[in-house]
Design an enzyme around this catalytic site. Sequence first.
Site, PDB file in Angstrom:
ATOM      1  N   ALA A 116     -11.127  79.162-102.579  1.00 57.98           N
ATOM      2  CA  ALA A 116     -11.284  77.940-103.286  1.00 57.98           C
ATOM      3  C   ALA A 116      -9.296  77.301-103.838  1.00 57.98           C
ATOM      4  O   ALA A 116      -8.801  78.037-104.434  1.00 57.98           O
ATOM      5  CB  ALA A 116     -12.007  77.084-104.286  1.00 57.98           C
ATOM      6  N   GLY A 144     -13.893  82.212-103.300  1.00 58.66           N
ATOM      7  CA  GLY A 144     -14.742  81.205-102.532  1.00 58.66           C
ATOM      8  C   GLY A 144     -14.720  81.888-100.737  1.00 58.66           C
ATOM      9  O   GLY A 144     -16.103  81.233 -99.637  1.00 58.66           O
ATOM     10  N   GLU A 184     -11.546  86.219-109.083  1.00 63.45           N
ATOM     11  CA  GLU A 184     -12.900  84.704-110.343  1.00 63.45           C
ATOM     12  C   GLU A 184     -11.710  85.420-111.960  1.00 63.45           C
ATOM     13  O   GLU A 184     -11.470  84.627-112.037  1.00 63.45           O
ATOM     14  CB  GLU A 184     -13.670  84.412-109.583  1.00 63.45           C
ATOM     15  CG  GLU A 184     -13.638  83.885-108.733  1.00 63.45           C
ATOM     16  CD  GLU A 184     -14.619  84.251-107.701  1.00 63.45           C
ATOM     17  OE1 GLU A 184     -14.488  83.228-106.585  1.00 63.45           O
ATOM     18  OE2 GLU A 184     -14.892  85.092-107.489  1.00 63.45           O
TER      19      GLU A 184
END
Length: 255
Positions: A62, A108, A131
């Site tokens: 993302a 993502g 992440e």
Amino acid sequence: MPKPVDLDHTADIARITINRPDSLNALTKETIEALSDALDRTQDARAVTITGAGDEAFIAGADIGYMQDLSTTEAYEFAKIGHDKVMRKIAGHPAPVIAAINGYAFGGGCEVALACDLRVASENATIGQPELDVGIIPSWGGIQRLARLVGDERARRMVFFSQRLSAKEALEVGLVGEVVAQEELDERVRTLAEDLADRPKIALQAAKEAFTRVHEAPLSAGLAYEQRLWSGLFGTHDQREGMAAFVEKRDPIFE
């Protein structure tokens, strides 16, 4: 400005391409909306493939530039949009969805691949859920689907240490189903999609539904659901034709 998502839907096969190569195909809110729309428009397909434009990335994650200043409420809404508009639509798509992982699949991007039914990686693909490197955790099903696919210990190591797996390593742990040369990826995925498109459509949809219950319900409930799906196929054209062809020792002609 080019569209963030390209859709090539011919005959029974739909090919969806995230088209932001200059940003390594990172997912913005606009891209998510476009991907969601593409998935909605492919409900009649018999097989769907998802890939990224260019030679570097499938989906590099993302868009961190977009996410960095989100409030807690805004972050929750962004997570919900990703779940509802992309991940659940991929996992719940009537047709099998194949991820053609042609490069980086981080965050993502890894989660998009995990939501697909089948994953084929090129030799230069790298896959991970990094992440924690930016102070967050996977939010679009990365932990839940990853642990179910590769096992709890391996998933924890990938997430806790932000491990990035090579295509070979991903194959060894079962994160992808096969690895091919970069120049062979498109053709291999196309062949798989064509083979799926030739399968009996209703039965294939039922098989996919049954697989979703493997991880979403207790074994007893999953077994009962599988039994209902199985029996419901009897009386369909493809069941009658498939069994008649078997008895008659000929190739079936499915709808």
